[in-house]
Each structure stands twice: as C-alpha cells, then as structure tokens.
Design an enzyme around this catalytic site. Structure first.
Site, short mmCIF file in Angstrom:
data_model
loop_
_atom_site.label_atom_id
_atom_site.label_comp_id
_atom_site.label_asym_id
_atom_site.label_seq_id
_atom_site.Cartn_x
_atom_site.Cartn_y
_atom_site.Cartn_z
N GLU A 136 0.83 -1.21 0.00
CA GLU A 136 0.00 0.00 0.00
C GLU A 136 0.87 1.26 0.00
O GLU A 136 0.60 2.24 0.71
CB GLU A 136 -0.97 -0.02 1.18
CG GLU A 136 -1.90 -1.24 1.15
CD GLU A 136 -3.00 -1.19 2.20
OE1 GLU A 136 -2.98 -0.29 3.06
OE2 GLU A 136 -3.90 -2.06 2.15
N GLU A 283 -5.12 -9.29 -0.01
CA GLU A 283 -5.65 -9.29 1.35
C GLU A 283 -7.16 -9.16 1.32
O GLU A 283 -7.70 -8.34 0.56
CB GLU A 283 -5.09 -8.12 2.18
CG GLU A 283 -3.63 -8.23 2.56
CD GLU A 283 -3.18 -7.05 3.42
OE1 GLU A 283 -4.05 -6.29 3.91
OE2 GLU A 283 -1.96 -6.86 3.59
#
Length: 530
Positions: A136, A283
């Site tokens: 991220e 995820e």
C-alpha cells in the site's frame, strides 16, 4: 517444482522409442496442464509475525502442510521460513518491506543483491512465485511512491538476469482507496493524482503477465457505508433480487461487495486502456473482535465472511463483468497478531491464535476437498494455555453460575474432580456451556480465555459433555490443537481445489493399462491422481 521436473524426465525416457512429433505433442500437452493448474483459482493466507510465541519456522511449515494450505504471502523474505518451505509444494509470495523501497529503487546493484539473497538462494527448492514490492505504498508512504516503479523494474531486470522472470511475478499490493467512485463499478477510476505512477505500473504488469495486487476489504466498505451497503451483501449471504446492487450503466447485478470491488479495479484499468491484467486479491478478511466502535467485528461475522469467501473462490463463478475469470484471494490472516497496536480489531483478523488453536472453525462443507475437512460437528471448548488461575476462576464461576453449565461432575468426589485444578475444571464447565448453546459461534470465548478444539479432552471415566452426545458415533478426528508436534496439530481446512485432470487419467491408462511392462512408473501416476 522438483516433482514436475522428475516427471518430465521420466516421460522423455519413455518416449525415446516414439516419434519426435508424438513426443513433442505430449510434452507440450503436459506443460500446458501444469500451467493451467497454476492458473486455477486458490485461497491462500497472509502470515504476519507480530505474534507472541510464534511457531518456529519448521513447525509453521508443518502446520501449513497439515492444513493443506498451498499458497502463502509473507510480509518480508524471512530466511528461516524460506528454508523450511524447501521441497514442499507450498507456493510463496515474498515481500520487499516499505523501508527497503528507496534503496532498491535507487540502485540496480541493490536490487540485484536482493534478488540473489532472497530468490536465487532458495529457488527452485522453495517455490517462490511472486514478489510484492512494498505494501500500500501509494497511500501509506506516498513520499516513496516515485521510486515504486523503478524498484519493480530493477528487481525484474535482476530476475531476467537470473532467468527467473517467467516463474516469479512482480507487482505491488495497493489499497482499495486508490480507486475513486467505486460504485457503480462502471464509473470507477484510479485517483488521477496517481496516474503518473499507476499507468507505468499497469503497462509493466501487462508486459510481464503479472497481476494487479489489491487489498480489498468489504468489512471497511460496510463500516463506512452503514445503511447503504447491507451487511448480508458484505458477508456473501444470499440476497433477494431487490437487495442486489445493480450497476445502472451495465445492468450487471452484484450479490456481494467483493465482486463489485474487483470489477471496479477492472473498469479503472479499462479507463487507462489496460484490459489484459488480472486482479489478485492479496488481502481480504474480517476481524473477529474489536471495541465498541466496531460492533460488527464478531466471531460469527468473521466465520461467515471467510467461509463464504472460500466457497465463492472455489465456485469459480468469476465476477459479473468477468464470469470467466476468478480472482485468487489471500485471507488476512493466518494468526491473530496480538502484538499489534490498537485499535483492538488490528490484533484480531486471524483464523488461528499464535499457538495454532482455532479462533473459530470455518463452515466450508461442500467446497471440493473442504467437505472432508469440515470439523464443525466435532468440537469441544476448553481453557486456553497460559491463562492465570484468577482469570480462569472468574470465568469458571460465571460458567457454573449465570452461564448455567452443568458443573456437577467437577464437584469433590465426582468423576471429573481430578485433577483438582482450575484449568481442568474450567475446561469441563466451558465445554458444558458450549455444548448447551449448540456450539454456536461466540459460545466458546469467556472473555478470551477459552479455545475450540476437536481433540476430545475426556480422560478415563471423566467424559466431557461433547463426547456424550456422540458416544455411539464413530468419528474421524481431523483436528487436534493441543498435541505435541506441529504436524499433528489442527486440521481444520484445506486451501486446495485441485481435481484429477483428464491428461492424468489418460497417462495412467496409457502407461499402466495399455503397457503393463511400465508398471515401475505407477507411483508417479498415483501421485498425479491424488
């Protein structure tokens, strides 16, 4: 894939008496099958290590094998785990931590050294299939974002030099927030302030056949849009047509939030003229516990989400936009990371506690090989290891008092009084309550001091309540949470959906039935058919 290489060598030897054309055709077919199997949708798990008393690397890998978990993602390139994974069939994505991004993005030499140290040193004994560069980065460390694509390209060049670029794919996991206006999916687009980074990234992924890695959490979509997004929609629960989300531009019907998020990524890529990159969900999950600010983080909801997620992947139904393509998913996460900082939910995303006992048992019956490994009808509730006696006594008092457990058998002189310690008595009382409540989700918690197991805790004449209900039933115990040896521990679920392929059966018939003289090859074919 050591086995595959041996198999090809055996076939080459066998085909020495056949024509070159026939040999070539069969080898091509075999290679294609291996590639096809690698493309099958799978469910993997993320393994975070902010866990007190984490299993040793060898025990961890044994645990993964018992669980039949075939794909994992690490947040680093832990050498002990990579060594322990050698000569197993477990495929692993390793990661470049965010704090190493600048060094790698600034130096080809550093990138080459990283590949040599973390990939070349272990492959092919350890099946490293991907590298996640950062995590991220675009949203959590934007100052490093300009070096993200250079880092990826430098690492790729090092893989090319090692001739591993076809086997190991490189990408970077991104948060869902890089996509704006995600519903309806057809209106979604990447944050335009990131275009200078996202577009070169997508072109790289397209050129190298690598996936767009996305961390997608319907939990957060639901929490941020309560009253708009139904909980059932976030949890993959069946919906009436009136509750389905409909994209007004495409008229596609969405029965769950995750599919809508995946399609939003596909539409966003299409807006940048990229249409040949697959989405890999690196995820996704649901927390099982939190503070009062997150009331939907419950064991029941976590169980429902992850169980339905697994079924959804193995249904291979794709998304409304791409029904022909099912994204593989890595569940976040394997263990509760109890060392993580608040909020409470951050430490409660795992399927298991750090000691490998289950936080909850997934309900996955009917999902291929999961059917045989569903243990939801063979469970007991016992006291956790390492809990102080005072806390256990308080939980025991509640179970035998307001909880209305049957505590007669643990009174002095009764069959379960010995051993006379609070842990043994609490385990009996906890199981009595758990069975009385029908083994319902959340009924084996007692403020975090109890755990579920499928190892029958009965000893001698002390028969636990869960055993009485099944006294005349022959049960196959496929799960054990408190025995020595990680290879004998909890067997809860198997993250694999592979079935015998047509080519495997054909080869078996050709070489074993038609050519009995070649029976010495039978073990290889038997391995294929398992």
């Amino acid at each position: 894939m050591a086995f595959t290489k041996l198999f090809f060598l055996a076939i080459l030897t066998l085909l020495s008496t056949t024509s070159k054309a026939e040999s070539s055709q069969l080898l091509t077919t075999l290679k294609q099958q291996v590639q096809d199997e690698d493309r099958e949708p799978f469910v993997g798990v993320n393994i975070g290590t902010d866990v007190s008393n984490l299993l040793s690397a060898n025990d961890l890998v044994s645990f993964l094998q018992v669980q039949k978990i075939t794909h994992i993602r690490l947040y680093d390139a832990d050498p002990d785990i990579l060594k322990a994974l050698a000569k197993t069939k477990i495929r692993v994505i390793i990661s470049v931590p965010n704090n190493q991004l600048i060094a790698i993005g600034s130096s080809n030499t550093t990138a080459a050294s990283w590949i040599g140290r973390n990939v070349v040193a272990y492959y092919p004994e350890t099946l490293i299939t991907g590298i996640a560069v950062g995590d991220e980065v675009l949203t959590t460390v934007p100052s490093s974002a300009p070096l993200l694509v250079p880092a990826i390209e430098s690492l790729y060049s090092a893989l090319v030099a090692a001739n591993l670029h076809s086997q190991v794919k490189i990408s970077t996991p991104s948060a869902a927030s890089i996509i704006l206006d995600p519903f309806p999916p057809s209106q979604a687009f990447f944050n335009q302030s990131l275009t200078d980074i996202v577009l070169p990234l997508l072109r790289f992924l397209s050129k190298t056949g690598s996936p767009l890695m996305m961390n997608l959490y319907p939990y957060y979509v639901f929490m941020q849009n309560k009253g708009v997004v139904p909980l059932d929609n976030a949890l993959f629960k069946p919906l009436t047509p009136s509750k389905e989300m409909v994209d007004p531009n495409t008229l596609l019907h969405y029965t769950n939030v995750l599919d809508a998020m995946i399609d939003a990524a596909y539409f966003s890529m299409k807006n940048l003229n990229v249409t040949d990159v697959m989405v890999l969900v690196t995820e996704s999950g649901w927390p099982s516990k939190a503070d009062s600010k997150e009331p939907y983080a419950t064991i029941d909801n976590a169980d429902t989400y992850n169980s339905n997620l697994i079924k959804h992947v193995f249904d291979r139904s794709g998304t409304p936009l791409h029904p022909e393509t099912t994204s593989s998913v890595y569940i976040y996460e394997l263990f509760n990371e109890d060392l993580r900082s608040p909020p409470v939910s951050e430490a409660n995303w795992g399927l298991f506690y750090g000691n490998s006992s289950a936080v909850y048992l997934l309900h996955v019956s009917g999902s291929g090989t999961f059917l045989a490994n569903d243990t939801t009808n063979q469970t007991f509730c016992i006291a956790m290891d390492g809990v102080d006696a005072k806390t256990l006594q308080a939980a025991l008092d509640w179970a035998c008092g307001p909880g209305r457990s049957n505590c007669t058998e643990i009174q002095p002189g009764e069959v379960c009084y010995s051993p006379n310690n609070v842990k043994s008595h609490a385990s009996y009382a906890f199981d009595s309550y758990y069975q009385k409540e029908g083994r319902a989700a959340g009924s084996c918690d007692f403020k975090g001091v109890a755990t579920i197991t499928t190892t029958d805790p009965s000893k001698g004449s002390c028969i636990f309540p869960g055993s009485k209900k099944a006294s005349n039933v022959t049960r196959q115990v496929v799960n054990s949470t408190h025995v020595s040896g990680a290879a004998d521990r909890l067997k809860l679920i198997g993250f694999s959906s592979k079935r015998p392929s047509a080519i495997s059966w054909v080869l078996y018939v050709i070489f074993v039935v038609i050519s009995p003289s070649l029976l010495f090859f039978t073990p290889i074919y038997d391995s294929l058919l398992r």
